[in-house]
Write a protein that holds these residues in place. Structure first.
Motif, PDB file in Angstrom:
ATOM      1  N   LEU A 142       0.818  -1.216   0.000  1.00  0.00           N
ATOM      2  CA  LEU A 142       0.000   0.000   0.000  1.00  0.00           C
ATOM      3  C   LEU A 142       0.853   1.269   0.000  1.00  0.00           C
ATOM      4  O   LEU A 142       0.394   2.326  -0.439  1.00  0.00           O
ATOM      5  N   SER A 143       2.089   1.155   0.496  1.00  0.00           N
ATOM      6  CA  SER A 143       2.960   2.326   0.543  1.00  0.00           C
ATOM      7  C   SER A 143       3.954   2.352  -0.618  1.00  0.00           C
ATOM      8  O   SER A 143       4.842   3.204  -0.646  1.00  0.00           O
ATOM      9  N   SER A 144       3.831   1.428  -1.568  1.00  0.00           N
ATOM     10  CA  SER A 144       4.753   1.387  -2.700  1.00  0.00           C
ATOM     11  C   SER A 144       4.432   2.497  -3.696  1.00  0.00           C
ATOM     12  O   SER A 144       3.338   3.068  -3.701  1.00  0.00           O
ATOM     13  N   ARG A 145       5.384   2.801  -4.563  1.00  0.00           N
ATOM     14  CA  ARG A 145       5.226   3.885  -5.536  1.00  0.00           C
ATOM     15  C   ARG A 145       4.035   3.691  -6.475  1.00  0.00           C
ATOM     16  O   ARG A 145       3.310   4.655  -6.762  1.00  0.00           O
ATOM     17  N   PRO A 146       3.785   2.465  -6.980  1.00  0.00           N
ATOM     18  CA  PRO A 146       2.639   2.290  -7.879  1.00  0.00           C
ATOM     19  C   PRO A 146       1.297   2.650  -7.246  1.00  0.00           C
ATOM     20  O   PRO A 146       0.358   3.012  -7.945  1.00  0.00           O
ATOM     21  N   THR A 147       1.222   2.555  -5.927  1.00  0.00           N
ATOM     22  CA  THR A 147      -0.046   2.837  -5.236  1.00  0.00           C
ATOM     23  C   THR A 147      -0.071   4.233  -4.632  1.00  0.00           C
ATOM     24  O   THR A 147      -1.026   4.985  -4.796  1.00  0.00           O
ATOM     25  N   ALA A 148       0.998   4.559  -3.894  1.00  0.00           N
ATOM     26  CA  ALA A 148       1.006   5.822  -3.155  1.00  0.00           C
ATOM     27  C   ALA A 148       1.339   7.020  -4.033  1.00  0.00           C
ATOM     28  O   ALA A 148       0.932   8.143  -3.732  1.00  0.00           O
ATOM     29  N   GLY A 149       2.070   6.796  -5.111  1.00  0.00           N
ATOM     30  CA  GLY A 149       2.404   7.913  -5.994  1.00  0.00           C
ATOM     31  C   GLY A 149       3.716   8.567  -5.597  1.00  0.00           C
ATOM     32  O   GLY A 149       4.786   8.015  -5.828  1.00  0.00           O
ATOM     33  N   SER A 150       3.663   9.715  -4.964  1.00  0.00           N
ATOM     34  CA  SER A 150       4.867  10.472  -4.632  1.00  0.00           C
ATOM     35  C   SER A 150       5.627   9.811  -3.488  1.00  0.00           C
ATOM     36  O   SER A 150       5.064   9.057  -2.684  1.00  0.00           O
ATOM     37  N   ALA A 151       6.931  10.136  -3.393  1.00  0.00           N
ATOM     38  CA  ALA A 151       7.771   9.569  -2.349  1.00  0.00           C
ATOM     39  C   ALA A 151       7.310  10.002  -0.960  1.00  0.00           C
ATOM     40  O   ALA A 151       7.308   9.207  -0.018  1.00  0.00           O
ATOM     41  N   GLY A 152       6.911  11.264  -0.828  1.00  0.00           N
ATOM     42  CA  GLY A 152       6.442  11.751   0.456  1.00  0.00           C
ATOM     43  C   GLY A 152       5.181  11.052   0.920  1.00  0.00           C
ATOM     44  O   GLY A 152       5.057  10.664   2.090  1.00  0.00           O
ATOM     45  N   ARG A 153       4.236  10.872  -0.006  1.00  0.00           N
ATOM     46  CA  ARG A 153       2.993  10.184   0.348  1.00  0.00           C
ATOM     47  C   ARG A 153       3.266   8.722   0.698  1.00  0.00           C
ATOM     48  O   ARG A 153       2.684   8.181   1.637  1.00  0.00           O
ATOM     49  N   ALA A 154       4.171   8.097  -0.030  1.00  0.00           N
ATOM     50  CA  ALA A 154       4.501   6.701   0.232  1.00  0.00           C
ATOM     51  C   ALA A 154       5.107   6.528   1.620  1.00  0.00           C
ATOM     52  O   ALA A 154       4.761   5.596   2.361  1.00  0.00           O
ATOM     53  N   THR A 155       6.011   7.430   1.978  1.00  0.00           N
ATOM     54  CA  THR A 155       6.628   7.368   3.308  1.00  0.00           C
ATOM     55  C   THR A 155       5.592   7.570   4.398  1.00  0.00           C
ATOM     56  O   THR A 155       5.616   6.891   5.434  1.00  0.00           O
ATOM     57  N   ALA A 156       4.678   8.496   4.175  1.00  0.00           N
ATOM     58  CA  ALA A 156       3.632   8.760   5.164  1.00  0.00           C
ATOM     59  C   ALA A 156       2.715   7.551   5.336  1.00  0.00           C
ATOM     60  O   ALA A 156       2.316   7.209   6.458  1.00  0.00           O
ATOM     61  N   VAL A 157       2.385   6.899   4.236  1.00  0.00           N
ATOM     62  CA  VAL A 157       1.527   5.716   4.305  1.00  0.00           C
ATOM     63  C   VAL A 157       2.214   4.595   5.073  1.00  0.00           C
ATOM     64  O   VAL A 157       1.611   3.943   5.934  1.00  0.00           O
ATOM     65  N   LEU A 158       3.491   4.371   4.789  1.00  0.00           N
ATOM     66  CA  LEU A 158       4.226   3.309   5.475  1.00  0.00           C
ATOM     67  C   LEU A 158       4.349   3.601   6.971  1.00  0.00           C
ATOM     68  O   LEU A 158       4.069   2.727   7.804  1.00  0.00           O
ATOM     69  N   ALA A 159       4.748   4.819   7.306  1.00  0.00           N
ATOM     70  CA  ALA A 159       4.934   5.176   8.717  1.00  0.00           C
ATOM     71  C   ALA A 159       3.624   5.114   9.484  1.00  0.00           C
ATOM     72  O   ALA A 159       3.554   4.552  10.584  1.00  0.00           O
ATOM     73  N   SER A 160       2.571   5.693   8.912  1.00  0.00           N
ATOM     74  CA  SER A 160       1.291   5.695   9.607  1.00  0.00           C
ATOM     75  C   SER A 160       0.713   4.288   9.714  1.00  0.00           C
ATOM     76  O   SER A 160       0.106   3.923  10.740  1.00  0.00           O
ATOM     77  N   GLY A 161       0.920   3.460   8.692  1.00  0.00           N
ATOM     78  CA  GLY A 161       0.428   2.093   8.741  1.00  0.00           C
ATOM     79  C   GLY A 161       1.083   1.294   9.844  1.00  0.00           C
ATOM     80  O   GLY A 161       0.413   0.547  10.577  1.00  0.00           O
TER      81      GLY A 161
END
Length: 224
Positions: A142-161
């Motif tokens: 869910l936090s990968s680039r194909p899903t999250a899009g930008s690097a910042g959003r991906a990092t936020a998804v991974l950390a919050s998850g």
């Protein structure tokens, strides 16, 4: 699809992205097992808890290793977004196995386990690590680039998850079922896990993981 799985694993290894998750695991478990001896079941319960963010991070790194253009070519070659998505999840699951093996062997190298109940404790430890893999892989996907899009959003998804998985599972949480049974499994192994508890936690972990994977699939399809 087998060729795509092999290609993604090869790319992950050859780019050296596996080094940081492996080092993180060694550091975390080194701190855990450097503090003294404890029962196998209790130690492995905490180990599985600590391995969750490492496997999630590794999954993100593996899926991010493939360039976007190459992923679109793979999708066109397979002719199915479901098979392309499945290939990534299977590759991430295979990549998680060496981390689990390290986690199972490491306390013995440190002499950190007591001999009491070691046999059953090891079996419970293997089970505890196995049931966290679906949830960890789904969180990383869910936090990968194909899903999250930008690097910042991906990092936020991974950390919050990862943070929510820990916080929502704490004792006294009003909605523990919103998180995979990470803390609950560690606590259950520390207190002594019976057959009913093992079956219940397994079902909880598999259902949570399946729902998270379904959410990942829906997002990937909407952005395909």
């Amino acid at each position: 699809m087998t060729a795509l799985i092999r290609m993604r694993l090869t790319a992950y290894v050859r780019t050296g992205r596996f080094i940081l998750p492996l080092l993180s695991e060694l550091i975390l478990l080194g701190v855990l097992y450097g503090g003294g001896r404890s029962g196998a079941a209790e130690s492995y319960g905490v180990s599985a808890l600590l391995l969750f963010p490492v496997v999630a991070w590794q999954t993100k790194l593996l899926l991010d290793a493939e360039p976007d253009v190459q992923r679109r070519l793979a999708l066109a070659a397979l002719g199915s977004w479901t098979r392309e998505l499945t290939a990534g999840l299977v590759a991430a699951t295979i990549a998680a196995v060496p981390l689990v093996l390290v986690a199972i062997v490491m306390p013995w190298l440190f002499g950190a386990l007591t001999s009491a109940g070691a046999g059953s404790g090891v079996m419970l430890g293997i089970w505890a690590h196995a049931i966290i893999i679906p949830a960890a892989v789904a969180t990383g996907a869910l936090s990968s680039r194909p899903t999250a899009g930008s690097a910042g959003r991906a990092t936020a998804v991974l950390a919050s998850g990862v943070v929510l998985a820990f916080v929502l599972g704490l004792h006294g949480s009003p909605v523990p079922w919103l998180a995979p049974p990470l803390v609950t499994t560690a606590r259950t192994l520390a207190d002594g896990a019976g057959a009913a508890a093992v079956a219940g936690l397994t079902a909880w972990a598999l259902v949570w993981g399946a729902l998270a994977v379904a959410g990942y699939g829906w997002l990937r399809r909407s952005r395909a």
